[in-house]
Design an enzyme around this catalytic site. Structure first.
Site, PDB file in Angstrom:
ATOM      1  N   GLY A 107       0.705  -1.307   0.033  1.00 32.85           N
ATOM      2  CA  GLY A 107      -0.273   0.025   0.566  1.00 32.85           C
ATOM      3  C   GLY A 107       0.637   1.504   0.544  1.00 32.85           C
ATOM      4  O   GLY A 107       0.623   1.976  -1.210  1.00 32.85           O
TER       5      GLY A 107
ATOM      6  N   THR B 266       3.688   1.828  -1.164  1.00 24.61           N
ATOM      7  CA  THR B 266       4.426   1.791  -2.276  1.00 24.61           C
ATOM      8  C   THR B 266       3.927   2.653  -3.842  1.00 24.61           C
ATOM      9  O   THR B 266       3.899   3.229  -4.459  1.00 24.61           O
ATOM     10  CB  THR B 266       5.236   0.664  -2.873  1.00 24.61           C
ATOM     11  OG1 THR B 266       6.282  -0.199  -1.280  1.00 24.61           O
ATOM     12  CG2 THR B 266       5.887   0.670  -4.521  1.00 24.61           C
TER      13      THR B 266
ATOM     14  N   ILE C 239       2.062  -9.561   1.894  1.00 24.03           N
ATOM     15  CA  ILE C 239       1.439 -11.272   2.631  1.00 24.03           C
ATOM     16  C   ILE C 239      -0.149 -10.947   3.777  1.00 24.03           C
ATOM     17  O   ILE C 239      -0.578 -10.667   3.723  1.00 24.03           O
ATOM     18  CB  ILE C 239       2.561 -11.669   4.313  1.00 24.03           C
ATOM     19  CG1 ILE C 239       2.419 -10.683   4.669  1.00 24.03           C
ATOM     20  CG2 ILE C 239       3.822 -12.328   2.981  1.00 24.03           C
ATOM     21  CD1 ILE C 239       3.243 -11.241   6.556  1.00 24.03           C
ATOM     22  N   ASP C 240       0.043  -9.343   2.860  1.00 24.28           N
ATOM     23  CA  ASP C 240      -1.109  -9.030   4.030  1.00 24.28           C
ATOM     24  C   ASP C 240      -2.888  -8.774   2.946  1.00 24.28           C
ATOM     25  O   ASP C 240      -3.338  -9.137   4.260  1.00 24.28           O
ATOM     26  CB  ASP C 240      -0.961  -7.103   4.981  1.00 24.28           C
ATOM     27  CG  ASP C 240       0.110  -6.865   5.901  1.00 24.28           C
ATOM     28  OD1 ASP C 240       1.079  -8.120   5.821  1.00 24.28           O
ATOM     29  OD2 ASP C 240       0.875  -6.032   5.817  1.00 24.28           O
TER      30      ASP C 240
ATOM     31  N   ARG D 277      -4.581 -26.911  26.700  1.00 23.83           N
ATOM     32  CA  ARG D 277      -4.230 -25.728  27.045  1.00 23.83           C
ATOM     33  C   ARG D 277      -4.866 -25.107  26.018  1.00 23.83           C
ATOM     34  O   ARG D 277      -5.218 -25.103  24.983  1.00 23.83           O
ATOM     35  CB  ARG D 277      -2.823 -25.428  26.499  1.00 23.83           C
ATOM     36  CG  ARG D 277      -1.822 -25.816  27.817  1.00 23.83           C
ATOM     37  CD  ARG D 277      -0.355 -25.701  27.384  1.00 23.83           C
ATOM     38  NE  ARG D 277       0.956 -25.986  28.578  1.00 23.83           N
ATOM     39  CZ  ARG D 277       1.646 -26.364  28.197  1.00 23.83           C
ATOM     40  NH1 ARG D 277       2.649 -26.193  27.026  1.00 23.83           N
ATOM     41  NH2 ARG D 277       2.827 -26.263  29.221  1.00 23.83           N
TER      42      ARG D 277
ATOM     43  N   ARG E  79       6.643 -13.830   5.855  1.00 28.14           N
ATOM     44  CA  ARG E  79       7.034 -14.087   4.964  1.00 28.14           C
ATOM     45  C   ARG E  79       8.647 -14.330   4.283  1.00 28.14           C
ATOM     46  O   ARG E  79       9.033 -13.909   3.450  1.00 28.14           O
ATOM     47  CB  ARG E  79       8.027 -12.299   5.526  1.00 28.14           C
ATOM     48  CG  ARG E  79       7.178 -11.225   5.343  1.00 28.14           C
ATOM     49  CD  ARG E  79       7.389  -9.934   5.452  1.00 28.14           C
ATOM     50  NE  ARG E  79       8.081  -9.245   6.088  1.00 28.14           N
ATOM     51  CZ  ARG E  79       8.775  -8.317   6.451  1.00 28.14           C
ATOM     52  NH1 ARG E  79       7.589  -7.607   7.473  1.00 28.14           N
ATOM     53  NH2 ARG E  79      10.009  -7.556   6.320  1.00 28.14           N
TER      54      ARG E  79
HETATM   55  O1  F6P Z   1       3.070  -5.138   5.745  1.00 29.16           O
HETATM   56  C1  F6P Z   1       4.067  -6.654   5.912  1.00 29.16           C
HETATM   57  C2  F6P Z   1       4.030  -6.358   6.834  1.00 29.16           C
HETATM   58  O2  F6P Z   1       4.565  -7.721   7.700  1.00 29.16           O
HETATM   59  C3  F6P Z   1       3.283  -6.556   7.842  1.00 29.16           C
HETATM   60  O3  F6P Z   1       2.367  -7.894   8.370  1.00 29.16           O
HETATM   61  C4  F6P Z   1       4.181  -6.118   9.707  1.00 29.16           C
HETATM   62  O4  F6P Z   1       3.119  -5.185  10.232  1.00 29.16           O
HETATM   63  C5  F6P Z   1       4.965  -5.593   8.898  1.00 29.16           C
HETATM   64  O5  F6P Z   1       5.404  -5.941   7.076  1.00 29.16           O
HETATM   65  C6  F6P Z   1       6.325  -5.820   9.666  1.00 29.16           C
HETATM   66  O6  F6P Z   1       7.084  -4.595   8.895  1.00 29.16           O
HETATM   67  P1  F6P Z   1       9.249  -5.208   9.492  1.00 29.16           P
HETATM   68  O7  F6P Z   1       9.170  -5.837   8.857  1.00 29.16           O
HETATM   69  O8  F6P Z   1       9.294  -3.979   9.643  1.00 29.16           O
HETATM   70  O9  F6P Z   1       8.696  -5.299  11.253  1.00 29.16           O
END
Ligand code: F6P
Length: 374
Positions: free
Chosen positions: A111, A113, A134-135, A170, A300
């Protein structure tokens, strides 16, 4: 006539970035006679003119690799941290573009970018973007590459947590990424059969979550899996944020706006460990031993799924075709099996969030999953 194209990856990395670079490169160089140059570390490389040549050897063997061969950063051309200050470096980005005699620059990112690319369009550059994250929260595209792989990783985590949660009776809370969107938690929660799913878009009551877990225990199921998006909030927390956002919108002076922005940032910083608190609260309220797993950047990393490779390849290849047709100022979006250009002006600054009546939400409800509401 040969077209000279720059390419960069920006924002958080994700699986499929290399597949996309390869898609643009192979379609552009092998079939459309383009020449490609890569900029390192996102917009910072464009501003600082740090590049690497891209030829068929560069693209060989990268389809299955995670990360990005170009490197990435979250830097914005118009607000670049330099010498302890934020500096507008848009002109430097434009200079690099001209110095290399580029016909267009391809920006692959999320977003943020899309917004930064729009600024380069306004500065007079020919830009085409690709949606990665990934979001899965990029407006205007059915899906972004990176999401499918992360979804699989989060789902596998829930699968694995089931056996240990069952063995120990748990409650296990799993925190997924997703920033302010709940797609990952929702998708993985459904795919992995989580008992509770908590999303940023649907503020939750801790008591409602505890009741759902206690109801399961009464029926003999003394374990529960709670899938929580990192941006999920309680009803009270979301009211605090709503008030701060309203105050920011209403602020009439720069100072007022700055103060409210600082308060908002402070809130989000303090919210980082909210799943630690949630896990403790659930243990207290249910009397069941509770544990937390934060998946973090695992989601990621690594090789992209087949679906992400296909998506990144087809969006990348279509991107090269759009550049050849001189269709600039667009993001290449996924629409079913098609890849379509969407004006950046329609995408920049918007987010695709989970609507409370989205079919996935309805599915979770029909399956009896607790979503934290009363
Ligand atoms: O936008 C991708 C993302 O992995 C989000 O899910 C997460 O909030 C953020 O990036 C984490 O960012 P960074 O890699 O800067 O910790």
């Amino acid at each position: 006539m040969t077209q000279y194209i720059g390419i960069l990856t920006s924002g958080g990395d994700c699986p499929g970035l290399n597949a996309a670079i390869r898609g643009v490169g192979k379609a552009g160089m092998d079939t459309l006679g383009m020449e490609l140059i890569g900029f390192r570390d996102g917009f910072r490389g464009l501003v600082q003119d740090r590049s690497l040549p891209i030829d068929s050897d560069t693209l060989s063997g990268i389809l299955t690799d995670g990360g990005t061969i170009l490197g990435t950063s979250r830097d914005k051309p118009h607000k670049m941290p330099i010498g302890g200050k934020m500096v507008d470096m848009t002109d430097a980005a434009v200079d690099t573009y001209k110095r290399h005699g580029l016909d267009a620059v391809v920006c692959i990112g999320g977003g943020g970018t899309q917004k930064n690319a729009m600024r380069l369009v306004e500065a007079g550059l020919n830009v085409v973007t690709l949606p990665k994250t990934i979001d899965n929260d990029i407006f205007g595209t059915d899906v972004s590459f990176g999401f499918d792989t992360a979804l699989q990783i989060a789902t596998e985590a829930i699968d694995r947590l089931h056996s240990t949660a069952t063995s120990h009776d748990r409650v296990i809370v799993l925190e997924t990424m997703g920033h302010r969107a709940g797609w990952l938690a929702l998708g993985a929660g459904i795919a992995g059969g989580a008992d509770v799913i908590l999303l940023p878009e649907m503020p939750y009551h801790v008591e409602a979550v505890a009741d759902a877990i206690k109801n399961r225990a009464r029926k003999g199921k003394r374990f529960s899996i709670v899938a929580v998006a990192e941006g999920a909030m309680t009803v009270e927390e979301s009211e605090t944020v709503a008030k701060l956002v309203a105050a920011k919108d209403a602020a009439s002076t720069r100072e007022e706006k700055k103060k409210v922005s600082e308060d908002l940032n402070a809130f989000h910083q303090a919210h980082v460990d909210h799943t630690v608190r949630l896990t403790q609260q659930l243990e207290e309220l249910t009397g069941l031993e509770s544990r937390l797993t934060i998946l973090g950047h695992l989601q990621r990393g690594g090789t992209p799924s087949a679906a992400d490779r296909v998506l990144a390849s087809r969006l990348g290849a279509r991107c090269a075709a759009l550049v050849a047709d001189k269709q600039y100022g667009v993001m290449v979006a996924a629409r079913g099996d098609h890849a379509v250009p969407v004006p950046l002006a329609e995408v920049a600054g918007k987010k695709k969030l989970v609507e409370p009546d989205h079919p996935w939400v309805k599915t979770a409800r029909r399956l009896g999953t607790c979503l934290g509401d009363k």
